[in-house]
Design an enzyme around this catalytic site. Structure first.
Site, short mmCIF file in Angstrom:
data_model
loop_
_atom_site.label_atom_id
_atom_site.label_comp_id
_atom_site.label_asym_id
_atom_site.label_seq_id
_atom_site.Cartn_x
_atom_site.Cartn_y
_atom_site.Cartn_z
N ASP A 268 0.83 -1.21 0.00
CA ASP A 268 0.00 0.00 0.00
C ASP A 268 0.85 1.25 0.00
OD1 ASP A 268 -1.75 -2.25 1.29
OD2 ASP A 268 -3.11 -0.69 0.52
C1 LIG Z 1 -2.64 -4.43 -5.24
S1 LIG Z 1 -3.58 -4.18 -3.79
C2 LIG Z 1 -2.43 -3.62 -2.66
C3 LIG Z 1 -2.88 -3.82 -1.22
O1 LIG Z 1 -4.19 -3.25 -0.92
C4 LIG Z 1 -4.87 -4.16 -0.02
O2 LIG Z 1 -5.46 -3.49 1.07
P1 LIG Z 1 -7.09 -3.31 1.16
O3 LIG Z 1 -7.71 -4.63 0.77
O4 LIG Z 1 -7.33 -2.94 2.61
O5 LIG Z 1 -7.40 -2.19 0.21
C5 LIG Z 1 -3.79 -5.06 0.48
O6 LIG Z 1 -3.01 -4.46 1.50
C6 LIG Z 1 -3.00 -5.25 -0.80
O7 LIG Z 1 -1.79 -5.88 -0.63
#
Ligand SMILES: CSC[C@H]1O[C@H](OP(=O)(O)O)[C@H](O)[C@@H]1O
EC number: 5.3.1.23
Length: 391
Positions: free
Chosen positions: A252
């Site tokens: 992220d």
């Molecule tokens: C390519 S997605 C990157 C990252 O985003 C996800 O978080 P969330 O589901 O809370 O938006 C997750 O940390 C992924 O690794």
């Protein structure tokens, strides 16, 4: 059927997001008609994934601008867009892609507004074209990440099929398509190099059991679901027999020193990978790298409502039949218990063996540190991996 988290009709100015709170049992697309709709879709995690939230935010403002001509004044439209982008960035704090996109789109509209003969319409068009281009660029980036990351893992293994572990969801449901870490798995599978993929369920949102498993089954990729708590036992008991070569995860926000914020649970996977001699690879487009944040200590970690951990949502089990048309929530924790629910954690650079972006894999130099400026300065044309695979 191609899995699409985002449906955008540029001509008609229509945006729909696949409601990921309903998957895997229900496929429901929600209309997004304004920046406010986009903000709420991201906040509620009906759409999620670092690249996807940046794209949905940008496109939500594009459909709002498409609805009506705001003003003939280029300056007024630019000011409106800048304000809306500031608002959209407040939806979720940890993924840098959203803030990165807002910064770039702000530059687009300010440049458009300062061009000779600029009007409200020319600024609107400049914004909408740039926002729509993000969908195209993201898929191209992910396919390149898949190419570099799969090559790196294959090189590490020194030939033969490999197995990998992944966490959370980083596939077509977290991006504009193909995915980052899951894109690496897709590329390994396409190359014929994948023996098996193991995905963690990724409590409490269950991105793994609900979304990644959904994608792996959809693509007919050999895969097994494990609970988050099984990862160390998997490496200990099956690491050798399954040729588990790497744990590959998304990101992220990657700080300048390589410390990486990713879904909660990533840090402990990195610890167990290091203990078991398994490589740990972060896969992310360069829009996730934040050189302005020096280290992981400076990354804001989003905390989500406690009920998202204690209340699980799912289809109604009616006798022995699963009634997927109904959803209900069940409290799985003792009433009154306090809850800590950080959505992300930070993995220190020292536990990361490589960071793969669309321009190649960055490994640590002789000083044991990442130099991410190399990746950020690399151009896409004639992509040359910065370095591939350990000897
Ligand atoms: C390519 S997605 C990157 C990252 O985003 C996800 O978080 P969330 O589901 O809370 O938006 C997750 O940390 C992924 O690794």
């Amino acid at each position: 059927m191609v899995l699409k988290a985002i449906r955008f009709d540029a001509e008609g100015g229509a945006l729909q997001i696949l409601n990921q709170l309903k998957l895997p049992h229900q496929t429901q697309y929600d209309d997004v008609k304004s920046a406010e709709d986009g903000w709420h879709a991201i906040k509620d995690m009906r759409t999620r994934g670092a690249p996807a939230i940046a794209i949905v935010a940008a496109l939500s403002l594009a459909v709002e601008l498409h609805k009506e001509t705001l003003s003939d004044s280029a300056t007024d439209v630019a000011a409106f867009v800048v304000e809306k982008l500031k608002y959209l960035v407040t939806s979720r704090p940890t993924a840098v892609n959203l803030a990165d996109a807002a910064r770039k789109l702000e530059r687009v509209v300010l440049n458009a507004a300062s061009a000779s003969g600029a009007t409200g319409q020319t600024v609107e068009k400049a914004y909408c074209d740039a926002a729509a281009q993000m969908l195209v660029d993201d898929v191209a980036d992910n396919e390149a990440i898949g190419q570099h990351g799969s090559q790196w893992i294959a090189n590490v293994a020194g030939g033969g099929k490999v197995s990998v572990v992944t966490h959370c969801n980083t596939g077509s449901l977290a991006t504009a398509g193909y995915g980052t870490a899951l894109g690496v798995i897709r590329s390994l599978h396409k190359m014929g190099n994948l023996q098996h993929a193991f995905c963690t369920e990724t409590r409490p949102y269950n991105q793994g059991s609900r979304l990644t498993a959904f994608e792996l089954v959809h693509d007919k990729i050999p895969a097994t679901l494990i609970t988050d708590s099984m990862a160390s036992a998997l490496l200990h008991l099956k690491g050798k027999s399954e040729r588990i070569t790497a744990i590959v995860v998304g990101a992220d926000r990657v700080a300048a020193n390589g410390d990486t914020a990713n879904k909660i649970g990533t840090y402990q996977l990195a610890i167990t990978a290091r203990f078991h001699g398994v490589k740990f690879l972060v896969a992310a487009p360069r829009t996730t790298i934040d050189l302005s944040t020096a280290s992981g200590a400076k990354i804001v970690i989003e905390e989500r409502p406690g009920k998202e951990m204690t209340m699980i949502r799912g289809p109604v089990l009616d006798g022995i039949d699963l009634d997927v048309s109904q959803q209900r929530t069940v409290n799985i924790a003792a009433q009154g218990i306090d809850v800590w629910n950080p959505a992300f954690d930070v993995t220190p650079a020292e536990l990361i063996d490589g960071i793969v972006t669309e321009v190649g894999v960055v490994e640590k130099g002789p000083d044991g540190k990442f130099d991410l400026t190399l990746a950020m300065e690399a151009i896409n044309e004639g992509i040359k991996p910065v370095s591939v695979g350990s000897p």
